[in-house]
Enzyme design. Structure first.
Site, PDB file in Angstrom:
ATOM      1  N   ARG A   1       1.118  -1.109  -0.442  1.00 30.68           N
ATOM      2  CA  ARG A   1       0.130  -0.170   0.336  1.00 30.68           C
ATOM      3  C   ARG A   1       0.913   0.958   0.266  1.00 30.68           C
ATOM      4  NH1 ARG A   1      -2.712   2.781   4.604  1.00 30.68           N
ATOM      5  NH2 ARG A   1      -3.351   4.672   4.031  1.00 30.68           N
TER       6      ARG A   1
ATOM      7  N   HIS B   1      -2.828  11.340   1.132  1.00 31.40           N
ATOM      8  CA  HIS B   1      -2.696  10.880   2.359  1.00 31.40           C
ATOM      9  C   HIS B   1      -2.085  12.037   3.224  1.00 31.40           C
ATOM     10  CE1 HIS B   1      -1.245   7.074   5.382  1.00 31.40           C
ATOM     11  NE2 HIS B   1      -0.884   7.990   6.007  1.00 31.40           N
TER      12      HIS B   1
ATOM     13  N   GLU C   1      -7.716   8.727   6.774  1.00 29.43           N
ATOM     14  CA  GLU C   1      -8.065   8.718   7.352  1.00 29.43           C
ATOM     15  C   GLU C   1      -8.664   9.975   7.358  1.00 29.43           C
ATOM     16  OE1 GLU C   1      -4.619   8.650  10.016  1.00 29.43           O
ATOM     17  OE2 GLU C   1      -4.894   6.004  10.688  1.00 29.43           O
TER      18      GLU C   1
ATOM     19  N   ASN D   1      -8.086   1.194   9.167  1.00 31.29           N
ATOM     20  CA  ASN D   1      -6.522   1.765  10.197  1.00 31.29           C
ATOM     21  C   ASN D   1      -7.210   1.013  11.436  1.00 31.29           C
ATOM     22  OD1 ASN D   1      -5.669   1.958   8.301  1.00 31.29           O
ATOM     23  ND2 ASN D   1      -5.421   4.490   8.388  1.00 31.29           N
TER      24      ASN D   1
ATOM     25  N   TYR E   1      -5.550   0.740  16.069  1.00 33.09           N
ATOM     26  CA  TYR E   1      -4.196   0.836  16.201  1.00 33.09           C
ATOM     27  C   TYR E   1      -4.869   0.666  18.444  1.00 33.09           C
ATOM     28  CZ  TYR E   1      -1.683   2.250  12.727  1.00 33.09           C
ATOM     29  OH  TYR E   1      -0.755   2.679  11.914  1.00 33.09           O
TER      30      TYR E   1
ATOM     31  N   GLU F   1      -4.052  -0.660   8.177  1.00 30.01           N
ATOM     32  CA  GLU F   1      -2.872  -0.230   9.169  1.00 30.01           C
ATOM     33  C   GLU F   1      -3.329  -1.178  10.583  1.00 30.01           C
ATOM     34  OE1 GLU F   1      -1.633   3.977   9.403  1.00 30.01           O
ATOM     35  OE2 GLU F   1      -1.768   4.644   7.776  1.00 30.01           O
TER      36      GLU F   1
END
Length: 448
Positions: free
Chosen positions: A78, A122, A167, A295, A297, A353
């Site tokens: 990616r 991005h 994002e 994504n 986290y 991610e």
């Protein structure tokens, strides 16, 4: 024995973004992005005054890096395109040298048997567009559609997986409300306007892709945070839902269903500040997408607080904390995937991610190479991902963040997320222990 396996067609990837790895900021006709200008003009906002001018120098090392990806066993990579490398001023003249660079990268990936997954955007807006109002200016929708058309026509014969943006929650709220990322503004109304224009940009790019008759898939990449209520009380549960709807649902719902979450619009601190005619614009412009990138986290936990924004306040979670500050909670990975499956009719998903950062302060290179905490992180999160797939979640690939140590926004080069160690002075590469671990996972299509 419990074995956490993955389907034969599952994509094994790693992720990156243009301004975080490419470097060569003033080479090949590239114009400045908002990160170049911010690091130059506000060095005090960046750790040790770090700038993305060189980053991991992927611009000059991509052949070497893609060779390493092939050896690792990646089946997809990616990357994002730099708008200012392709159109230096954001609009106007096209930079053929920039297109040639990405031609070379894409062709090198395909020759190595690695499928490119490309983000159009991005975070690295051309500075010239920021000077013209950035995402607050409705013209950005038209400018982005033209940029998207250029990229689709040039690379769409070879790139079969596209994301319009990465994002947008960070792009809108960290940049226009919280003042931590360029353009460092602190106005909620501006943030909501910018966010709305990002949704319209996404719609227009998806519509453009379809109009060209290209035979791939397109979506967007959204940061997801599972939000848990502090207690089982109705007030805490409603607060947690509002928090999730603002942080994640604000993007998932309009991109998947064409509307904003009612729970957030009902709050005057949001609803009263929304752009005029936003409902009509969503209704007229909505274009469904083929897949969504997620994504993951960290989790969050919320309690009801009538004096707080959205009447929801964060409550401390007593989970392990990474050097970067992310709370580590692998089960949240499973929980958020099951939630997305049930809430949004099980859309096609890629995990775009997931990773952990190591602090370089007081850390020797050898310690950074022997990154056992990253191995543990990957193992535990992939276990939860395997469980989610067995539960019926429609997940088709996993992209570790990141392949290379990179430039991490205002943290500069302090934190390392890569499977590959980069010496930013010499640009030499070294595989970390986690690189070899991930290689074994890919080979086995299973995690221990």
């Amino acid at each position: 024995m419990i074995r956490f396996e993955f389907p034969p067609s599952f994509l094994w990837g790693a992720a990156s973004s243009s301004f975080q790895i490419e470097g060569a900021a003033e080479e090949g006709g590239r114009g400045p992005s908002i990160w170049d200008a911010a690091a130059r003009d506000y060095p005090e906002r960046f750790w040790n005054g770090h700038s993305p001018q060189t980053a991991a120098d992927f611009y000059h090392h991509f052949v070497e890096d893609i060779k390493g990806m092939k050896e690792l066993g990646l089946t997809s990579f990616r990357l994002s395109l730099s708008w200012s490398r392709i159109i230096p001023q954001g609009l106007g003249e096209i930079n053929e040298a920039g297109l040639i660079f990405y031609d070379q990268v894409i062709n090198e990936l395909l020759a190595a048997g690695i499928e490119p997954f490309v983000d159009l955007y991005h975070w690295d807006l051309p500075q010239a567009l920021s000077d013209n109002g950035g995402f607050k200016n409705p013209q950005i929708v038209t400018d982005f559609a033209r940029y998207a058309e250029i990229c689709f026509k040039r690379f769409g014969d070879r790139v079969k997986r596209w994301s319009t943006m990465n994002e947008p929650s960070v792009m809108a709220f960290a940049s226009y409300r919280d003042g931590v990322y360029p353009p460092f503004e602190t106005d909620m109304e501006s943030a909501l306007l910018a966010a709305h224009h990002m949704i319209l940009m996404h719609y227009e790019a998806v519509r453009m892709y379809r109009s060209l008759g290209l035979t791939g898939e397109i979506g967007a990449v959204i940061a997801v945070v599972p939000v848990y209520p502090h207690t089982h009380s109705p007030n805490d549960r409603a607060a947690a839902q509002r928090q999730f709807d603002f942080v994640c649902g604000w993007w998932l719902q309009p991109m998947l269903e064409g509307s904003y979450p009612a729970s957030v619009l009902e709050c005057p601190e949001v609803g009263a500040l929304m752009p005029a005619a936003f409902r009509q614009q969503l209704l007229q412009s909505f274009e469904p997408m083929d897949m969504i990138g997620l994504n993951y986290y960290s989790p969050a936990r919320c309690a009801y607080d009538p004096a707080a924004f959205l009447q929801a306040t964060d409550v401390r979670n007593f989970y392990a904390q990474s050097d970067y500050g992310f709370l580590t909670y692998p089960q949240g990975f499973y929980d958020i995937l099951v939630y997305v499956k049930e809430k949004y009719n099980n859309p096609k998903v890629y995990i775009t991610e997931n990773g952990i950062g190591q602090d370089t302060v007081n850390q020797e290179t050898e310690r950074l190479l022997q990154d056992d905490e990253r191995i543990s992180y990957v193992r535990e999160h992939l276990r939860e991902l395997s469980r989610a797939i067995r539960q019926g979640c429609n997940v088709h690939g996993y992209y570790h963040w990141s392949y290379l140590d990179d430039y991490e926004a205002t943290s500069g080069y302090r934190y390392r997320f890569g499977l590959v160690h980069v010496d930013f002075l010499t640009q030499s590469r070294a595989f970390k222990r986690s690189w070899y671990y991930y290689q074994s996972v890919i080979t086995e299509r299973a995690v221990d």
